[in-house]
Write a protein that holds these residues in place. Structure first.
Motif, PDB file in Angstrom:
ATOM      1  N   PHE A   6      -3.179  -5.932 -12.467  1.00 25.99           N
ATOM      2  CA  PHE A   6      -2.826  -6.519 -11.170  1.00 25.99           C
ATOM      3  C   PHE A   6      -1.717  -7.542 -11.329  1.00 25.99           C
ATOM      4  O   PHE A   6      -1.855  -8.522 -12.046  1.00 25.99           O
ATOM      5  CB  PHE A   6      -4.048  -7.172 -10.515  1.00 25.99           C
ATOM      6  N   THR A   7      -0.613  -7.301 -10.641  1.00 23.36           N
ATOM      7  CA  THR A   7       0.444  -8.302 -10.537  1.00 23.36           C
ATOM      8  C   THR A   7       0.570  -8.631  -9.048  1.00 23.36           C
ATOM      9  O   THR A   7       0.348  -7.767  -8.200  1.00 23.36           O
ATOM     10  CB  THR A   7       1.795  -7.755 -11.026  1.00 23.36           C
ATOM     11  N   GLY A   8       0.885  -9.873  -8.744  1.00 23.55           N
ATOM     12  CA  GLY A   8       1.057 -10.244  -7.340  1.00 23.55           C
ATOM     13  C   GLY A   8       0.106 -11.348  -6.944  1.00 23.55           C
ATOM     14  O   GLY A   8      -0.557 -11.964  -7.788  1.00 23.55           O
ATOM     15  N   PHE A   9       0.069 -11.606  -5.630  1.00 22.97           N
ATOM     16  CA  PHE A   9      -0.897 -12.565  -5.103  1.00 22.97           C
ATOM     17  C   PHE A   9      -2.212 -11.815  -4.906  1.00 22.97           C
ATOM     18  O   PHE A   9      -2.223 -10.718  -4.350  1.00 22.97           O
ATOM     19  CB  PHE A   9      -0.431 -13.116  -3.752  1.00 22.97           C
ATOM     20  N   LEU A  10      -3.303 -12.421  -5.353  1.00 22.48           N
ATOM     21  CA  LEU A  10      -4.619 -11.849  -5.098  1.00 22.48           C
ATOM     22  C   LEU A  10      -5.395 -12.857  -4.262  1.00 22.48           C
ATOM     23  O   LEU A  10      -5.511 -14.028  -4.633  1.00 22.48           O
ATOM     24  CB  LEU A  10      -5.365 -11.569  -6.407  1.00 22.48           C
ATOM     25  N   TYR A  11      -5.885 -12.378  -3.141  1.00 27.05           N
ATOM     26  CA  TYR A  11      -6.562 -13.236  -2.166  1.00 27.05           C
ATOM     27  C   TYR A  11      -8.004 -12.776  -2.110  1.00 27.05           C
ATOM     28  O   TYR A  11      -8.273 -11.640  -1.705  1.00 27.05           O
ATOM     29  CB  TYR A  11      -5.848 -13.055  -0.840  1.00 27.05           C
ATOM     30  N   ALA A  12      -8.928 -13.623  -2.534  1.00 25.15           N
ATOM     31  CA  ALA A  12     -10.348 -13.317  -2.375  1.00 25.15           C
ATOM     32  C   ALA A  12     -10.851 -14.086  -1.166  1.00 25.15           C
ATOM     33  O   ALA A  12     -10.753 -15.314  -1.125  1.00 25.15           O
ATOM     34  CB  ALA A  12     -11.126 -13.706  -3.622  1.00 25.15           C
ATOM     35  N   GLY A  13     -11.333 -13.351  -0.171  1.00 25.50           N
ATOM     36  CA  GLY A  13     -12.006 -13.988   0.959  1.00 25.50           C
ATOM     37  C   GLY A  13     -13.426 -14.261   0.511  1.00 25.50           C
ATOM     38  O   GLY A  13     -14.162 -13.332   0.193  1.00 25.50           O
ATOM     39  N   LEU A  14     -13.799 -15.536   0.425  1.00 23.81           N
ATOM     40  CA  LEU A  14     -15.111 -15.895  -0.115  1.00 23.81           C
ATOM     41  C   LEU A  14     -16.073 -16.255   1.005  1.00 23.81           C
ATOM     42  O   LEU A  14     -15.673 -16.834   2.007  1.00 23.81           O
ATOM     43  CB  LEU A  14     -14.999 -17.118  -1.034  1.00 23.81           C
ATOM     44  N   MET A  15     -17.345 -15.920   0.800  1.00 23.40           N
ATOM     45  CA  MET A  15     -18.423 -16.478   1.616  1.00 23.40           C
ATOM     46  C   MET A  15     -19.223 -17.349   0.653  1.00 23.40           C
ATOM     47  O   MET A  15     -19.697 -16.865  -0.376  1.00 23.40           O
ATOM     48  CB  MET A  15     -19.297 -15.376   2.207  1.00 23.40           C
ATOM     49  N   ILE A  16     -19.333 -18.647   0.979  1.00 21.56           N
ATOM     50  CA  ILE A  16     -19.987 -19.596   0.070  1.00 21.56           C
ATOM     51  C   ILE A  16     -21.313 -20.004   0.696  1.00 21.56           C
ATOM     52  O   ILE A  16     -21.337 -20.548   1.813  1.00 21.56           O
ATOM     53  CB  ILE A  16     -19.063 -20.815  -0.155  1.00 21.56           C
TER      54      ILE A  16
ATOM     55  N   ALA B 187       0.839  -1.204   0.000  1.00 20.87           N
ATOM     56  CA  ALA B 187       0.000   0.000   0.000  1.00 20.87           C
ATOM     57  C   ALA B 187       0.873   1.252   0.000  1.00 20.87           C
ATOM     58  O   ALA B 187       0.461   2.311  -0.476  1.00 20.87           O
ATOM     59  CB  ALA B 187      -0.934  -0.013   1.209  1.00 20.87           C
ATOM     60  N   GLY B 188       2.089   1.130   0.507  1.00 24.87           N
ATOM     61  CA  GLY B 188       3.024   2.258   0.527  1.00 24.87           C
ATOM     62  C   GLY B 188       3.758   2.462  -0.793  1.00 24.87           C
ATOM     63  O   GLY B 188       4.534   3.406  -0.930  1.00 24.87           O
TER      64      GLY B 188
ATOM     65  N   PHE C 214       7.876  -8.939  -6.903  1.00 25.75           N
ATOM     66  CA  PHE C 214       6.546  -9.505  -7.103  1.00 25.75           C
ATOM     67  C   PHE C 214       5.573  -8.926  -6.090  1.00 25.75           C
ATOM     68  O   PHE C 214       5.746  -9.066  -4.888  1.00 25.75           O
ATOM     69  CB  PHE C 214       6.567 -11.030  -6.979  1.00 25.75           C
ATOM     70  N   GLY C 215       4.519  -8.296  -6.630  1.00 23.13           N
ATOM     71  CA  GLY C 215       3.482  -7.694  -5.791  1.00 23.13           C
ATOM     72  C   GLY C 215       2.718  -6.698  -6.638  1.00 23.13           C
ATOM     73  O   GLY C 215       3.113  -6.406  -7.764  1.00 23.13           O
ATOM     74  N   PRO C 216       1.599  -6.167  -6.123  1.00 25.76           N
ATOM     75  CA  PRO C 216       0.832  -5.158  -6.852  1.00 25.76           C
ATOM     76  C   PRO C 216       1.405  -3.750  -6.659  1.00 25.76           C
ATOM     77  O   PRO C 216       2.039  -3.466  -5.640  1.00 25.76           O
ATOM     78  CB  PRO C 216      -0.556  -5.254  -6.229  1.00 25.76           C
ATOM     79  N   THR C 217       1.143  -2.902  -7.637  1.00 19.23           N
ATOM     80  CA  THR C 217       1.493  -1.491  -7.495  1.00 19.23           C
ATOM     81  C   THR C 217       0.618  -0.876  -6.402  1.00 19.23           C
ATOM     82  O   THR C 217      -0.377  -1.469  -5.967  1.00 19.23           O
ATOM     83  CB  THR C 217       1.211  -0.728  -8.797  1.00 19.23           C
ATOM     84  N   GLN C 218       0.977   0.341  -6.002  1.00 20.40           N
ATOM     85  CA  GLN C 218       0.189   1.033  -4.980  1.00 20.40           C
ATOM     86  C   GLN C 218      -1.267   1.197  -5.433  1.00 20.40           C
ATOM     87  O   GLN C 218      -2.198   1.001  -4.642  1.00 20.40           O
ATOM     88  CB  GLN C 218       0.810   2.402  -4.716  1.00 20.40           C
ATOM     89  N   ALA C 219      -1.454   1.517  -6.709  1.00 18.13           N
ATOM     90  CA  ALA C 219      -2.819   1.718  -7.217  1.00 18.13           C
ATOM     91  C   ALA C 219      -3.593   0.405  -7.142  1.00 18.13           C
ATOM     92  O   ALA C 219      -4.762   0.381  -6.737  1.00 18.13           O
ATOM     93  CB  ALA C 219      -2.771   2.243  -8.652  1.00 18.13           C
ATOM     94  N   ALA C 220      -2.962  -0.706  -7.528  1.00 18.31           N
ATOM     95  CA  ALA C 220      -3.671  -1.995  -7.528  1.00 18.31           C
ATOM     96  C   ALA C 220      -3.906  -2.495  -6.099  1.00 18.31           C
ATOM     97  O   ALA C 220      -4.894  -3.182  -5.828  1.00 18.31           O
ATOM     98  CB  ALA C 220      -2.870  -3.021  -8.327  1.00 18.31           C
ATOM     99  N   ALA C 221      -3.003  -2.126  -5.181  1.00 16.83           N
ATOM    100  CA  ALA C 221      -3.127  -2.571  -3.791  1.00 16.83           C
ATOM    101  C   ALA C 221      -4.339  -1.957  -3.094  1.00 16.83           C
ATOM    102  O   ALA C 221      -4.735  -2.393  -2.015  1.00 16.83           O
ATOM    103  CB  ALA C 221      -1.851  -2.245  -3.009  1.00 16.83           C
ATOM    104  N   GLN C 222      -4.954  -0.946  -3.733  1.00 12.20           N
ATOM    105  CA  GLN C 222      -6.167  -0.366  -3.150  1.00 12.20           C
ATOM    106  C   GLN C 222      -7.298  -1.380  -3.033  1.00 12.20           C
ATOM    107  O   GLN C 222      -8.240  -1.175  -2.273  1.00 12.20           O
ATOM    108  CB  GLN C 222      -6.677   0.791  -4.013  1.00 12.20           C
TER     109      GLN C 222
END
Ligand code: AMP
Ligand code: GLY
Length: 435
Positions: free
Chosen positions: A277-287, A75-76, A90-98
């Motif tokens: 988006f580059t990096g790990f993307l974590y979706a917290g899911l409710m199923i 985020a920084g 490896f990671g998202p840019t600041q804009a993508a980390a939003q």
């Protein structure tokens, strides 16, 4: 090759441990690292957090790749900073980390791209927020906008709880600030307290994490976290008290829906919005009971403690995979997983999550075996003695044929560990066992 891992948690210990297994990796640096990465003679702690100092270190040591663990540096803008200096990270840019650092940004993004999530509204005005919860009723969920280390969400089961949450998040007494919420700036550039209020989603949660190189996506093994402090999912929310992989709630059908309705539209939507988006993307899911996944939250990084069991199951060479991920060739990667389950139990400090005590001497950490390892998080070496230095202290992780078999093994593994005030859950994996 040399690699740098940024962070100091259990997740970063697991990433460093996994990278060491690569035949291509000679040295892994961890900045700033913890007592576990500091006492393994194959790992090297580097006491740096400043972006310029880190980048100078990478240049000086000819480090081939940097991997970022936590959300703070992302985020920084650490990825933008390293890339501007021509360094591989490896990671998202600041804009993508939003997607993680601003709940309001993430919710507006999901609405715009029709990604399934809870209905919501955003407020800066307390009176309007109070009126909204009165008209919608409980249960209802109040979230502070801005990074809050897992403490900025209140799932209110009564209207009184909802009003109280609004008061401390939007209150003029600065209560939310003292709890560590980092407010995001509004259109005028001013950082103001803002809340997202959303409808309560029923179902079972799972952590769905993928790697993205900007256009290609590779999914990691699924997992399930245990956010509440106490057995039976009671007590306050934490960063996570234990996790296991895979999560049986993510059936092949749920997996396909999560990919096609959530992950791929997110990756395509970000690219379309000019924020690939580059990096790990974590979706917290409710199923829900019908197997429909909805997004509870996005994180722009690996989960902690999910990473510990996930990486214990990863058979592929993480360094090679990360080189593909930073080279735009993730389409050439197919990850190999151990068929067994992995289960990790977090051991937290006295006072966690509100006021974790530091400085308690830790004894009895067992040596690593092929089926069991204790990853460090909030630990440090003080005059040669390992002591607690954060809320979540250790994560004991095992491999076994089933969750049911993993449970006694993990409690046997952590049994000799001793420090004053240690707390851990005895029921990690209970949902998988029930199935
Ligand atoms: P978050 O930081 O947004 O992941 O929220 C923390 C936790 O609060 C989640 O892991 C869920 O257990 C719970 N939660 C958040 N939003 C909702 C929702 N809309 N419905 C039900 N539970 C939620
Ligand atoms: N364990 C939840 C998280 O990493 O956000």
């Amino acid at each position: 090759m040399k690699v740098l891992v940024i962070g100091s948690g259990g997740r970063e210990h697991a990433i460093a441990w996994k990278l060491l297994q690569s035949a291509k990796v000679q040295t892994v640096y961890v900045a700033p690292g913890n007592g576990g990465t500091g006492s393994d003679n194959r790992l090297h702690n580097v006491p740096l957090t400043d972006f310029t100092e880190l980048a100078d270190f990478v240049v000086r040591e000819r480090i081939a790749l940097t991997v970022v663990g936590p959300e703070g540096p992302l985020a920084g803008g650490i990825v933008d900073f390293f890339r501007a200096r021509g360094l591989r990270i490896f990671g998202p840019t600041q804009a993508a980390a939003q997607l993680e650092s601003s709940k309001a940004y993430a919710k507006a993004f999901m609405k715009r791209h029709q990604i399934p999530t809870a209905a919501y509204d955003t407020f800066t005005d307390a009176a309007a927020a109070h009126a909204y919860v009165d008209s919608h009723g409980a249960s209802i969920v109040i979230k502070a906008d801005g990074l809050a280390a897992g403490k900025g969400v209140v799932v209110a089961t009564t209207l009184a709880q909802a009003h109280e949450a609004i008061d401390w998040m939007l209150g003029t007494d600065g209560a939310a600030n003292t709890l560590g919420v980092q407010h995001n700036a509004g259109a005028d550039g001013q950082a103001v307290p803002r809340v997202v209020i959303e409808s309560f989603l029923e179902g079972e949660e799972a952590s769905f994490i993928v790697m993205c190189d900007g256009k290609n996506v590779v999914s990691l093994a699924t997992s399930q976290d245990h956010k509440r402090l106490l057995d039976g999912d009671e007590g306050p929310n934490t960063g996570g008290m234990g996790a296991y992989s895979p999560a049986p709630v993510v059936t092949p059908n749920v997996h396909a829906k999560a990919m096609h309705e959530i992950i791929l539209p997110t990756i395509h939507g970000m690219a379309k919005d000019g924020v690939p988006f580059t990096g790990f993307l974590y979706a917290g899911l409710m199923i829900d009971a019908q197997g429909q996944p909805r997004t509870v939250e996005f994180n722009c990084r690996l989960g902690d403690p999910e990473t510990q069991p996930i990486l214990m199951r990863l058979k592929s060479d993480l360094f090679v995979v990360l080189m593909h991920a930073t080279g735009g060739t993730l389409d050439e990667v197919e990850l190999q997983w151990d068929r067994r389950v992995a289960l990790g139990v977090v051991i937290a400090a006295h006072g966690y999550p509100y006021a974790p005590r530091k400085g308690d001497a830790i004894h009895g950490i067992p040596a690593e075996t092929a089926e069991g390892i204790v990853f460090h998080a909030g630990t440090e070496l003080r005059d040669g003695q390992l002591v607690t230095s954060g809320g979540r202290v250790l994560c004991a992780t095992v491999l076994a044929d089933s969750v049911k078999q993993a449970q006694p093994l993990v409690y046997e593994l952590l049994q000799p560990i001793r420090f004053d005030g240690m707390q851990y859950r005895r029921d990690i994996g209970h949902r998988a066992v029930k199935r």
